[in-house]
Design a protein around this motif. Structure first.
Motif, PDB file in Angstrom:
ATOM      1  N   GLU A 149       3.791  -0.541  19.316  1.00  0.00           N
ATOM      2  CA  GLU A 149       4.981  -1.105  19.554  1.00  0.00           C
ATOM      3  C   GLU A 149       5.698  -0.226  20.971  1.00  0.00           C
ATOM      4  N   HIS A 150       5.578  -1.049  22.179  1.00  0.00           N
ATOM      5  CA  HIS A 150       6.310  -0.146  23.143  1.00  0.00           C
ATOM      6  C   HIS A 150       5.472   1.021  23.458  1.00  0.00           C
ATOM      7  N   GLY A 151       4.052   1.023  23.354  1.00  0.00           N
ATOM      8  CA  GLY A 151       3.188   2.203  23.494  1.00  0.00           C
ATOM      9  C   GLY A 151       3.305   3.288  22.402  1.00  0.00           C
ATOM     10  N   GLU A 152       4.110   3.050  21.413  1.00  0.00           N
ATOM     11  CA  GLU A 152       4.147   3.943  20.489  1.00  0.00           C
ATOM     12  C   GLU A 152       3.276   3.434  19.037  1.00  0.00           C
ATOM     13  N   LEU A 153       2.269   4.407  18.630  1.00  0.00           N
ATOM     14  CA  LEU A 153       1.812   4.112  17.407  1.00  0.00           C
ATOM     15  C   LEU A 153       2.481   3.697  16.274  1.00  0.00           C
ATOM     16  N   VAL A 154       2.449   2.592  15.631  1.00  0.00           N
ATOM     17  CA  VAL A 154       3.529   2.037  14.540  1.00  0.00           C
ATOM     18  C   VAL A 154       2.462   2.011  13.116  1.00  0.00           C
ATOM     19  N   ALA A 155       0.979   1.677  13.302  1.00  0.00           N
ATOM     20  CA  ALA A 155       0.238   1.200  12.123  1.00  0.00           C
ATOM     21  C   ALA A 155      -1.035   1.595  12.509  1.00  0.00           C
ATOM     22  N   LEU A 156      -1.818   2.042  11.665  1.00  0.00           N
ATOM     23  CA  LEU A 156      -3.520   2.188  11.721  1.00  0.00           C
ATOM     24  C   LEU A 156      -3.902   1.644  10.493  1.00  0.00           C
ATOM     25  N   ALA A 157      -5.066   1.000  11.002  1.00  0.00           N
ATOM     26  CA  ALA A 157      -5.986   0.334   9.744  1.00  0.00           C
ATOM     27  C   ALA A 157      -7.313   0.647  10.020  1.00  0.00           C
ATOM     28  N   ALA A 158      -8.163   1.349   8.884  1.00  0.00           N
ATOM     29  CA  ALA A 158      -9.148   1.727   8.823  1.00  0.00           C
ATOM     30  C   ALA A 158     -10.319   0.487   8.297  1.00  0.00           C
ATOM     31  N   VAL A 159     -11.163   0.194   9.379  1.00  0.00           N
ATOM     32  CA  VAL A 159     -11.965  -0.957   9.357  1.00  0.00           C
ATOM     33  C   VAL A 159     -13.467  -0.660   9.119  1.00  0.00           C
ATOM     34  N   ASP A 160     -14.223  -1.073   8.551  1.00  0.00           N
ATOM     35  CA  ASP A 160     -15.830  -1.049   8.436  1.00  0.00           C
ATOM     36  C   ASP A 160     -16.449  -2.265   8.785  1.00  0.00           C
ATOM     37  N   ALA A 161     -17.352  -2.157   9.886  1.00  0.00           N
ATOM     38  CA  ALA A 161     -18.047  -3.408  10.234  1.00  0.00           C
ATOM     39  C   ALA A 161     -19.441  -3.590   9.200  1.00  0.00           C
ATOM     40  N   LEU A 162     -19.638  -4.742   8.684  1.00  0.00           N
ATOM     41  CA  LEU A 162     -20.810  -4.853   7.705  1.00  0.00           C
ATOM     42  C   LEU A 162     -21.528  -6.100   8.472  1.00  0.00           C
ATOM     43  N   GLU A 163     -22.700  -6.262   8.087  1.00  0.00           N
ATOM     44  CA  GLU A 163     -23.421  -7.222   8.393  1.00  0.00           C
ATOM     45  C   GLU A 163     -22.982  -8.760   8.253  1.00  0.00           C
ATOM     46  N   ASP A 164     -22.145  -8.856   7.070  1.00  0.00           N
ATOM     47  CA  ASP A 164     -21.672 -10.214   7.016  1.00  0.00           C
ATOM     48  C   ASP A 164     -20.162 -10.356   7.013  1.00  0.00           C
ATOM     49  N   GLY A 165     -19.494  -9.146   7.629  1.00  0.00           N
ATOM     50  CA  GLY A 165     -18.272  -9.209   7.556  1.00  0.00           C
ATOM     51  C   GLY A 165     -17.526  -7.904   7.872  1.00  0.00           C
ATOM     52  N   LEU A 166     -16.148  -7.802   7.872  1.00  0.00           N
ATOM     53  CA  LEU A 166     -15.473  -6.584   7.948  1.00  0.00           C
ATOM     54  C   LEU A 166     -14.965  -6.113   6.502  1.00  0.00           C
ATOM     55  N   SER A 167     -14.615  -4.898   6.378  1.00  0.00           N
ATOM     56  CA  SER A 167     -14.295  -4.444   5.229  1.00  0.00           C
ATOM     57  C   SER A 167     -12.921  -3.718   5.438  1.00  0.00           C
ATOM     58  N   ALA A 168     -11.803  -3.934   4.784  1.00  0.00           N
ATOM     59  CA  ALA A 168     -10.607  -3.246   5.186  1.00  0.00           C
ATOM     60  C   ALA A 168     -10.427  -2.291   4.261  1.00  0.00           C
ATOM     61  N   ILE A 169     -10.450  -1.154   4.884  1.00  0.00           N
ATOM     62  CA  ILE A 169     -10.375   0.236   3.954  1.00  0.00           C
ATOM     63  C   ILE A 169      -9.065   0.595   3.544  1.00  0.00           C
ATOM     64  N   TYR A 170      -8.348   0.692   4.463  1.00  0.00           N
ATOM     65  CA  TYR A 170      -6.906   1.367   4.093  1.00  0.00           C
ATOM     66  C   TYR A 170      -5.941   0.944   5.291  1.00  0.00           C
ATOM     67  N   THR A 171      -4.782   0.802   5.203  1.00  0.00           N
ATOM     68  CA  THR A 171      -3.651   0.536   6.326  1.00  0.00           C
ATOM     69  C   THR A 171      -2.560   1.539   5.993  1.00  0.00           C
ATOM     70  N   VAL A 172      -1.852   2.179   6.997  1.00  0.00           N
ATOM     71  CA  VAL A 172      -0.701   2.796   7.047  1.00  0.00           C
ATOM     72  C   VAL A 172       0.235   2.415   8.105  1.00  0.00           C
ATOM     73  N   PHE A 173       1.522   2.603   7.963  1.00  0.00           N
ATOM     74  CA  PHE A 173       2.512   2.071   8.893  1.00  0.00           C
ATOM     75  C   PHE A 173       3.696   2.938   8.809  1.00  0.00           C
ATOM     76  N   ASP A 174       4.502   2.679   9.696  1.00  0.00           N
ATOM     77  CA  ASP A 174       5.831   3.544   9.765  1.00  0.00           C
ATOM     78  C   ASP A 174       6.523   2.621   8.915  1.00  0.00           C
ATOM     79  N   PRO A 175       7.215   3.622   7.751  1.00  0.00           N
ATOM     80  CA  PRO A 175       7.745   2.828   6.544  1.00  0.00           C
ATOM     81  C   PRO A 175       9.303   2.251   7.144  1.00  0.00           C
ATOM     82  N   ALA A 176       9.627   2.815   8.197  1.00  0.00           N
ATOM     83  CA  ALA A 176      11.203   2.376   9.064  1.00  0.00           C
ATOM     84  C   ALA A 176      10.773   0.952   9.421  1.00  0.00           C
ATOM     85  N   LEU A 177       9.490   0.374   9.623  1.00  0.00           N
ATOM     86  CA  LEU A 177       9.343  -0.902  10.311  1.00  0.00           C
ATOM     87  C   LEU A 177       8.913  -1.894   9.129  1.00  0.00           C
ATOM     88  N   GLU A 178       9.526  -1.670   8.042  1.00  0.00           N
ATOM     89  CA  GLU A 178       9.013  -2.379   6.792  1.00  0.00           C
ATOM     90  C   GLU A 178       9.346  -3.911   7.124  1.00  0.00           C
TER      91      GLU A 178
END
Length: 237
Positions: A149-178
């Motif tokens: 958001e405006h150059g500031e990191l506000v969320a990060l999601a770990a994603v794995d690439a598979l042969e048949d899709g993506l795997s959503a591993i985990y997501t964190v974000f700034d709790p102030a932006l709930e």
């Protein structure tokens, strides 16, 4: 190179369940000495396994089958009104995929998220070693989705690439932006990314009907569940 036929599995002793009170859980792990490539990882995921760092695991409880692997067929998915609002309110955010790696700014976002939202979970208290072992080590074609958001990191999601899709591993974000619903936004972005890559599925881990924290997964329809060895559309819970 390891294969499904040569893999060795280990089961943990019974331990307190992290999700359901007054229950015990047993976890099955792939032998950590196995050489897991993208093809084998994809096969394991289709069988209900998940990755946590260098470990590949799935629940293996004798008296309970509450943990149900779920995935989304991205080509069948149509966002509902609430999800469309999430996309609209976050249209100003910048998203970029980068190779999974340790960064102090990643860790600070992760630590703040765990401190404020998951003091009752297995990840508390957070540490740099824990972040690395959970989200960086053992990465196989693994990525971090940076959300700015405006150059500031506000969320990060770990994603794995598979042969048949993506795997959503985990997501964190700034709790102030709930109010932005960044967890939902991250899933919606990964759905679009799977489509861009012409991959049919987004794997969302385990769903437990009795666990309120996991209810968000069934809002992505039509969600598929692995039950009795077959992937089927999950009936409305």
């Amino acid at each position: 190179m390891s294969s499904l036929r040569t893999l060795v599995f280990f089961a943990t002793p019974a331990h307190d369940c992290s999700y359901l009170p007054d229950r015990e859980a047993t976890t099955m792990f792939v032998d950590p000495r196995a050489n897991i490539d993208k093809k084998l990882y994809s096969q394991l995921t289709s069988l209900g396994f998940r990755r946590s760092g260098s470990h590949y695991y799935r629940p293996h409880c004798e008296a309970c089958n509450a943990c149900i692997p779920v995935r989304l067929n991205v080509n069948s998915f149509r966002p509902d009104r609430s999800q469309r609002r999430v996309m609209k309110k976050n249209s100003d955010l910048e998203c970029v995929l980068v190779p999974a790696a340790f960064s102090e700014r990643y860790y600070q976002l992760y630590a703040n998220y765990v401190e404020l939202r998951h003091k009752d979970g297995d990840m508390y208290p957070p540490s740099r070693e824990q972040f690395t072992s959970f989200l960086v080590e053992g990465a196989t074609d693994s990525l971090f989705l940076e959300i700015h958001e405006h150059g500031e990191l506000v969320a990060l999601a770990a994603v794995d690439a598979l042969e048949d899709g993506l795997s959503a591993i985990y997501t964190v974000f700034d709790p102030a932006l709930e109010h932005r619903s960044l967890g939902t936004f991250a899933v919606l972005w990964q759905i679009q990314e799977a489509r861009r890559r012409k991959l049919p599925y987004l794997y969302l881990g385990y769903w437990i009907k009795q666990c309120q924290k996991m209810n968000y997964k069934t809002r992505f329809k039509p969600i598929e569940a692995l039950q009795d060895g077959q992937w089927r559309v999950l009936e409305a819970p």
